[in-house]
Write a protein that holds these residues in place. Structure first.
Motif, PDB file in Angstrom:
ATOM      1  N   VAL A 173       0.836  -1.199   0.000  1.00 54.90           N
ATOM      2  CA  VAL A 173       0.000   0.000   0.000  1.00 54.90           C
ATOM      3  C   VAL A 173       0.874   1.253   0.000  1.00 54.90           C
ATOM      4  O   VAL A 173       0.581   2.228  -0.702  1.00 54.90           O
ATOM      5  N   THR A 174       1.945   1.231   0.781  1.00 56.95           N
ATOM      6  CA  THR A 174       2.866   2.374   0.804  1.00 56.95           C
ATOM      7  C   THR A 174       3.474   2.597  -0.577  1.00 56.95           C
ATOM      8  O   THR A 174       3.563   3.730  -1.059  1.00 56.95           O
ATOM      9  N   ALA A 175       3.877   1.520  -1.220  1.00 59.04           N
ATOM     10  CA  ALA A 175       4.449   1.625  -2.566  1.00 59.04           C
ATOM     11  C   ALA A 175       3.415   2.144  -3.552  1.00 59.04           C
ATOM     12  O   ALA A 175       3.720   2.944  -4.442  1.00 59.04           O
ATOM     13  N   SER A 176       2.165   1.704  -3.386  1.00 66.75           N
ATOM     14  CA  SER A 176       1.100   2.136  -4.285  1.00 66.75           C
ATOM     15  C   SER A 176       0.859   3.641  -4.174  1.00 66.75           C
ATOM     16  O   SER A 176       0.660   4.327  -5.190  1.00 66.75           O
ATOM     17  N   ARG A 177       0.871   4.165  -2.953  1.00 68.36           N
ATOM     18  CA  ARG A 177       0.646   5.600  -2.773  1.00 68.36           C
ATOM     19  C   ARG A 177       1.753   6.420  -3.425  1.00 68.36           C
ATOM     20  O   ARG A 177       1.499   7.450  -4.050  1.00 68.36           O
ATOM     21  N   ARG A 178       2.977   5.950  -3.288  1.00 65.66           N
ATOM     22  CA  ARG A 178       4.095   6.672  -3.891  1.00 65.66           C
ATOM     23  C   ARG A 178       4.023   6.567  -5.419  1.00 65.66           C
ATOM     24  O   ARG A 178       4.284   7.527  -6.135  1.00 65.66           O
ATOM     25  N   PHE A 179       3.664   5.389  -5.910  1.00 67.27           N
ATOM     26  CA  PHE A 179       3.494   5.184  -7.344  1.00 67.27           C
ATOM     27  C   PHE A 179       2.440   6.152  -7.891  1.00 67.27           C
ATOM     28  O   PHE A 179       2.640   6.803  -8.925  1.00 67.27           O
ATOM     29  N   ALA A 180       1.294   6.241  -7.201  1.00 68.62           N
ATOM     30  CA  ALA A 180       0.223   7.131  -7.644  1.00 68.62           C
ATOM     31  C   ALA A 180       0.692   8.582  -7.681  1.00 68.62           C
ATOM     32  O   ALA A 180       0.342   9.330  -8.610  1.00 68.62           O
ATOM     33  N   ALA A 181       1.481   8.984  -6.699  1.00 68.91           N
ATOM     34  CA  ALA A 181       1.977  10.362  -6.659  1.00 68.91           C
ATOM     35  C   ALA A 181       2.878  10.653  -7.854  1.00 68.91           C
ATOM     36  O   ALA A 181       2.785  11.727  -8.470  1.00 68.91           O
ATOM     37  N   TYR A 182       3.743   9.712  -8.209  1.00 66.94           N
ATOM     38  CA  TYR A 182       4.605   9.898  -9.376  1.00 66.94           C
ATOM     39  C   TYR A 182       3.783   9.957 -10.661  1.00 66.94           C
ATOM     40  O   TYR A 182       4.062  10.758 -11.568  1.00 66.94           O
ATOM     41  N   VAL A 183       2.781   9.112 -10.762  1.00 68.09           N
ATOM     42  CA  VAL A 183       1.938   9.086 -11.961  1.00 68.09           C
ATOM     43  C   VAL A 183       1.195  10.412 -12.112  1.00 68.09           C
ATOM     44  O   VAL A 183       1.108  10.962 -13.222  1.00 68.09           O
ATOM     45  N   ILE A 184       0.671  10.926 -11.013  1.00 69.27           N
ATOM     46  CA  ILE A 184      -0.048  12.203 -11.069  1.00 69.27           C
ATOM     47  C   ILE A 184       0.875  13.316 -11.548  1.00 69.27           C
ATOM     48  O   ILE A 184       0.482  14.159 -12.360  1.00 69.27           O
ATOM     49  N   GLU A 185       2.104  13.319 -11.072  1.00 63.99           N
ATOM     50  CA  GLU A 185       3.053  14.334 -11.531  1.00 63.99           C
ATOM     51  C   GLU A 185       3.339  14.180 -13.026  1.00 63.99           C
ATOM     52  O   GLU A 185       3.516  15.168 -13.738  1.00 63.99           O
ATOM     53  N   ALA A 186       3.370  12.946 -13.497  1.00 65.49           N
ATOM     54  CA  ALA A 186       3.601  12.709 -14.927  1.00 65.49           C
ATOM     55  C   ALA A 186       2.418  13.192 -15.767  1.00 65.49           C
ATOM     56  O   ALA A 186       2.600  13.637 -16.907  1.00 65.49           O
ATOM     57  N   PHE A 187       1.207  13.111 -15.208  1.00 64.40           N
ATOM     58  CA  PHE A 187       0.020  13.538 -15.933  1.00 64.40           C
ATOM     59  C   PHE A 187      -0.186  15.053 -15.862  1.00 64.40           C
ATOM     60  O   PHE A 187      -0.974  15.603 -16.630  1.00 64.40           O
ATOM     61  N   ARG A 188       0.500  15.705 -14.948  1.00 58.46           N
ATOM     62  CA  ARG A 188       0.319  17.151 -14.780  1.00 58.46           C
ATOM     63  C   ARG A 188       0.841  17.880 -16.012  1.00 58.46           C
ATOM     64  O   ARG A 188       1.887  17.536 -16.565  1.00 58.46           O
ATOM     65  N   ALA A 189       0.106  18.919 -16.449  1.00 57.92           N
ATOM     66  CA  ALA A 189       0.480  19.639 -17.670  1.00 57.92           C
ATOM     67  C   ALA A 189       1.812  20.354 -17.519  1.00 57.92           C
ATOM     68  O   ALA A 189       2.644  20.355 -18.425  1.00 57.92           O
TER      69      ALA A 189
END
Length: 214
Positions: A173-189
């Protein structure tokens, strides 16, 4: 006495069904959908005939096993679309979907797999992807979601996220939260002004442990 027999049979049937579903959540959650039905029966302490009497096909068992997660996923999509800030709603949706998938390998597999017999799952997939497309359109109009984002990118994200199930449960779960944060930054314009958004804590993973002990 004879009047009590049907009620006893019904109670036993309900108990067996509940045990089968509990077992399926554990077995599919740990091993994925490739786990055989006989393993579910063994874990539930019922015979194969009892299992198939309640769930004639594996697809039927999968659909019922993950009904709660399906509802949670659809609720997350609904909440994201209802958010007055589409970009914030998009971020929260990414985080919630990753969280749901992190808790169960079986649900992650089921969400990514199309079963012709499991129409509920197919309908959920279609509704989810259509909603993500609409949410993305709104977020792109705000200028905060990169213009090149397409729904296929969500599938790509989930394919990568499935790899987290090879990590220990305690760190997943900890890894998933960090993964999601990186993905969101990648999707940011574009990077926002000021300090970058802090990342969630990093999990300590076994294969990285050697780097910290040298």
């Amino acid at each position: 006495m004879t009047g009590q027999l049907p009620q006893t049979v019904r109670c036993d049937a309900r108990d067996n069904r509940a045990r089968i579903l509990d077992a399926a959540r554990t077995v599919f959650g740990d091993e994925g959908l490739s786990a055989p039905m006989r393993e579910v029966a063994r874990h539930a302490d019922v015979g194969p005939a009892t299992l198939y009497r309640h769930f004639p096909t594996k697809q039927a068992l999968i659909a019922e096993t993950f009904a709660e997660q399906r509802r949670a996923c659809l609720a997350a999509v609904h909440d994201a679309l209802a958010d007055t800030d589409p970009w914030r709603g998009f971020q929260r949706l990414i985080e919630r979907i990753c969280e749901l998938h992190a808790h169960s390998r079986g649900f992650a597999d089921a969400f990514m797999t199309a079963f012709p017999e499991a129409m509920d799952f197919a309908a959920d997939q279609e509704r989810t992807l259509r909603a993500v497309a609409e949410l993305a359109r709104r977020a792109q109009e705000t200028g905060r979601l990169r213009p090149g984002f397409v729904v296929d990118d969500l599938i790509l994200m989930l394919m990568a996220h499935r790899g987290l199930h090879d990590t220990p449960r305690a760190a997943r779960v900890t890894a998933s939260r960090r993964f999601a944060a990186y993905v969101i930054e990648a999707f940011r314009a574009a990077p926002e002004m000021g300090a970058p958004t802090p990342l969630p804590p990093a999990p300590r993973l076994p294969f990285a442990h050697a780097l910290h002990t040298r």
